[in-house]
Write a protein that holds these residues in place. Structure first.
Motif, PDB file in Angstrom:
ATOM      1  N   PHE A  63      -2.237   0.938  -5.578  1.00  0.00           N
ATOM      2  CA  PHE A  63      -2.614   2.347  -5.551  1.00  0.00           C
ATOM      3  C   PHE A  63      -4.018   2.592  -6.103  1.00  0.00           C
ATOM      4  CE2 PHE A  63       2.147   2.727  -5.881  1.00  0.00           C
ATOM      5  CZ  PHE A  63       2.315   2.960  -4.532  1.00  0.00           C
ATOM      6  N   PHE A  64      -4.614   1.585  -6.722  1.00  0.00           N
ATOM      7  CA  PHE A  64      -6.000   1.687  -7.180  1.00  0.00           C
ATOM      8  C   PHE A  64      -6.895   1.278  -6.025  1.00  0.00           C
ATOM      9  CE2 PHE A  64      -3.895   1.603 -11.215  1.00  0.00           C
ATOM     10  CZ  PHE A  64      -4.722   2.317 -12.065  1.00  0.00           C
ATOM     11  N   TYR A  65      -7.828   2.139  -5.658  1.00  0.00           N
ATOM     12  CA  TYR A  65      -8.744   1.819  -4.567  1.00  0.00           C
ATOM     13  C   TYR A  65     -10.168   1.748  -5.124  1.00  0.00           C
ATOM     14  CZ  TYR A  65      -9.349   6.900  -4.654  1.00  0.00           C
ATOM     15  OH  TYR A  65      -9.576   8.185  -5.055  1.00  0.00           O
ATOM     16  N   GLU A  66     -10.994   0.936  -4.462  1.00  0.00           N
ATOM     17  CA  GLU A  66     -12.373   0.810  -4.893  1.00  0.00           C
ATOM     18  C   GLU A  66     -13.080   2.140  -4.678  1.00  0.00           C
ATOM     19  OE1 GLU A  66     -15.967  -2.429  -4.758  1.00  0.00           O
ATOM     20  OE2 GLU A  66     -14.250  -2.675  -3.422  1.00  0.00           O
ATOM     21  N   ASP A  67     -13.776   2.602  -5.698  1.00  0.00           N
ATOM     22  CA  ASP A  67     -14.383   3.924  -5.695  1.00  0.00           C
ATOM     23  C   ASP A  67     -15.846   3.799  -6.124  1.00  0.00           C
ATOM     24  OD1 ASP A  67     -15.002   6.611  -5.925  1.00  0.00           O
ATOM     25  OD2 ASP A  67     -13.370   7.087  -7.312  1.00  0.00           O
ATOM     26  N   ALA A  68     -16.731   3.651  -5.151  1.00  0.00           N
ATOM     27  CA  ALA A  68     -18.158   3.465  -5.430  1.00  0.00           C
ATOM     28  C   ALA A  68     -18.750   4.661  -6.162  1.00  0.00           C
ATOM     29  CB  ALA A  68     -18.917   3.208  -4.131  1.00  0.00           C
ATOM     30  N   GLU A  69     -18.253   5.862  -5.862  1.00  0.00           N
ATOM     31  CA  GLU A  69     -18.760   7.067  -6.516  1.00  0.00           C
ATOM     32  C   GLU A  69     -18.586   6.996  -8.032  1.00  0.00           C
ATOM     33  OE1 GLU A  69     -17.325  11.656  -6.838  1.00  0.00           O
ATOM     34  OE2 GLU A  69     -17.478  10.840  -4.809  1.00  0.00           O
ATOM     35  N   ASN A  70     -17.482   6.414  -8.474  1.00  0.00           N
ATOM     36  CA  ASN A  70     -17.198   6.312  -9.901  1.00  0.00           C
ATOM     37  C   ASN A  70     -17.428   4.911 -10.447  1.00  0.00           C
ATOM     38  OD1 ASN A  70     -16.381   9.050 -10.334  1.00  0.00           O
ATOM     39  ND2 ASN A  70     -14.606   8.565  -9.073  1.00  0.00           N
ATOM     40  N   ASP A  71     -18.024   4.033  -9.625  1.00  0.00           N
ATOM     41  CA  ASP A  71     -18.364   2.686 -10.046  1.00  0.00           C
ATOM     42  C   ASP A  71     -17.165   1.931 -10.613  1.00  0.00           C
ATOM     43  OD1 ASP A  71     -20.156   0.589 -10.267  1.00  0.00           O
ATOM     44  OD2 ASP A  71     -20.743   1.120 -12.311  1.00  0.00           O
ATOM     45  N   GLY A  72     -16.059   1.964  -9.866  1.00  0.00           N
ATOM     46  CA  GLY A  72     -14.869   1.271 -10.338  1.00  0.00           C
ATOM     47  C   GLY A  72     -13.719   1.404  -9.366  1.00  0.00           C
ATOM     48  N   TYR A  73     -12.531   1.581  -9.920  1.00  0.00           N
ATOM     49  CA  TYR A  73     -11.288   1.678  -9.156  1.00  0.00           C
ATOM     50  C   TYR A  73     -10.552   2.921  -9.619  1.00  0.00           C
ATOM     51  CZ  TYR A  73     -12.492  -3.080  -8.028  1.00  0.00           C
ATOM     52  OH  TYR A  73     -13.162  -4.194  -7.592  1.00  0.00           O
ATOM     53  N   THR A  74      -9.981   3.661  -8.669  1.00  0.00           N
ATOM     54  CA  THR A  74      -9.355   4.945  -8.962  1.00  0.00           C
ATOM     55  C   THR A  74      -7.934   4.966  -8.420  1.00  0.00           C
ATOM     56  OG1 THR A  74     -11.477   6.095  -8.907  1.00  0.00           O
ATOM     57  CG2 THR A  74      -9.526   7.440  -8.513  1.00  0.00           C
ATOM     58  N   VAL A  75      -7.047   5.627  -9.160  1.00  0.00           N
ATOM     59  CA  VAL A  75      -5.704   5.937  -8.671  1.00  0.00           C
ATOM     60  C   VAL A  75      -5.612   7.457  -8.607  1.00  0.00           C
ATOM     61  CG1 VAL A  75      -4.598   5.868 -10.957  1.00  0.00           C
ATOM     62  CG2 VAL A  75      -3.214   5.541  -8.920  1.00  0.00           C
ATOM     63  N   HIS A  76      -5.088   7.979  -7.493  1.00  0.00           N
ATOM     64  CA  HIS A  76      -4.943   9.418  -7.264  1.00  0.00           C
ATOM     65  C   HIS A  76      -3.458   9.729  -7.128  1.00  0.00           C
ATOM     66  CE1 HIS A  76      -6.086  13.384  -5.486  1.00  0.00           C
ATOM     67  NE2 HIS A  76      -4.879  13.246  -4.955  1.00  0.00           N
ATOM     68  N   VAL A  77      -2.984  10.705  -7.894  1.00  0.00           N
ATOM     69  CA  VAL A  77      -1.574  11.115  -7.840  1.00  0.00           C
ATOM     70  C   VAL A  77      -1.503  12.601  -7.542  1.00  0.00           C
ATOM     71  CG1 VAL A  77       0.607  11.308  -9.110  1.00  0.00           C
ATOM     72  CG2 VAL A  77      -0.885   9.323  -9.482  1.00  0.00           C
ATOM     73  N   ASP A  78      -0.735  12.968  -6.511  1.00  0.00           N
ATOM     74  CA  ASP A  78      -0.430  14.369  -6.210  1.00  0.00           C
ATOM     75  C   ASP A  78       0.930  14.698  -6.805  1.00  0.00           C
ATOM     76  OD1 ASP A  78      -2.728  14.927  -4.758  1.00  0.00           O
ATOM     77  OD2 ASP A  78      -1.820  14.483  -2.823  1.00  0.00           O
ATOM     78  N   TRP A  79       1.025  15.846  -7.465  1.00  0.00           N
ATOM     79  CA  TRP A  79       2.283  16.345  -8.029  1.00  0.00           C
ATOM     80  C   TRP A  79       2.611  17.652  -7.329  1.00  0.00           C
ATOM     81  CZ3 TRP A  79       4.734  13.803 -12.068  1.00  0.00           C
ATOM     82  CH2 TRP A  79       4.001  12.773 -12.674  1.00  0.00           C
ATOM     83  N   HIS A  80       3.851  17.805  -6.897  1.00  0.00           N
ATOM     84  CA  HIS A  80       4.252  19.082  -6.307  1.00  0.00           C
ATOM     85  C   HIS A  80       5.737  19.293  -6.523  1.00  0.00           C
ATOM     86  CE1 HIS A  80       5.856  16.987  -2.702  1.00  0.00           C
ATOM     87  NE2 HIS A  80       4.819  16.196  -2.877  1.00  0.00           N
ATOM     88  N   GLY A  81       6.133  20.545  -6.427  1.00  0.00           N
ATOM     89  CA  GLY A  81       7.534  20.857  -6.635  1.00  0.00           C
ATOM     90  C   GLY A  81       7.812  22.325  -6.426  1.00  0.00           C
TER      91      GLY A  81
END
Length: 181
Positions: A139-157
């Motif tokens: 779930f961590f993807y390479e993220d050049a904008e942030n110079d690293g790796y990012t995980v994004h989580v959506d929460w809904h209910g």
């Protein structure tokens, strides 16, 4: 080790990860990529979100954590549990939340990692039902904008509008435990 924490806000809830969360994820997932000592075992990270009453019966939000080290520098990382707690001691239980879902999103593809419906009466601390049992490093993807790796989580209910919710909303604490190998 450096990290970036971003928050998103939509509808009636905002979710963000605390500095403790980012530091724990950085330490836990970036194990052999720096001079840090190897930290295998279980680690807890924390997030929180606000459920605020509106005329709508849904809530949503998102969170992201970026780390500078490649999460693939460890052998594996597994989600152990996610639990919700009401931060406000005046809230008797979580039944004002009818349902909640957490989805990890990579390249527009959402994977449900946990959910719960309904919330049990009389409980202020509620474990979510883990829906994903594999390695969470994907779930961590390479993220050049942030110079690293990012995980994004959506929460809904969905919120039960027949339940009493303070006008300022209710802060929820989310504890996530991961096992790093």
């Amino acid at each position: 080790m450096s990290m970036l924490i971003r928050i998103g806000r939509r509808a009636v809830a905002s979710l963000f990860l605390t500095a403790r969360t980012g530091a724990a994820l950085t330490a836990a997932l970036a194990l052999g990529a720096s001079a840090c000592a190897t930290v295998a075992g279980e680690h807890e990270v924390e997030a929180k979100f606000l459920v605020k009453p509106t005329s709508q019966s849904t809530f949503s939000g998102w969170s992201e954590v970026s780390i500078t080290q490649d999460p693939n520098s460890v052998d594996g990382a597994e989600l152990r549990f996610i639990r919700l707690e009401a931060r406000d001691n005046n809230v008797p239980d979580l039944t004002f939340i009818k349902s909640i879902t957490a989805e990890a999103v990579v390249d527009g593809v959402a994977t449900v990692v946990a959910k719960k419906a309904p919330m049990p009466a009389g409980e202020r601390i509620v474990p979510l039902d883990r829906a994903y049992h594999g390695d969470i490093r994907k779930f961590f993807y390479e993220d050049a904008e942030n110079d690293g790796y990012t995980v994004h989580v959506d929460w809904h209910g969905e919120v039960d509008l027949t339940r009493t919710i303070p006008p300022e909303g209710v802060w929820m604490r989310v504890i996530v435990a991961i096992r790093v190998e």
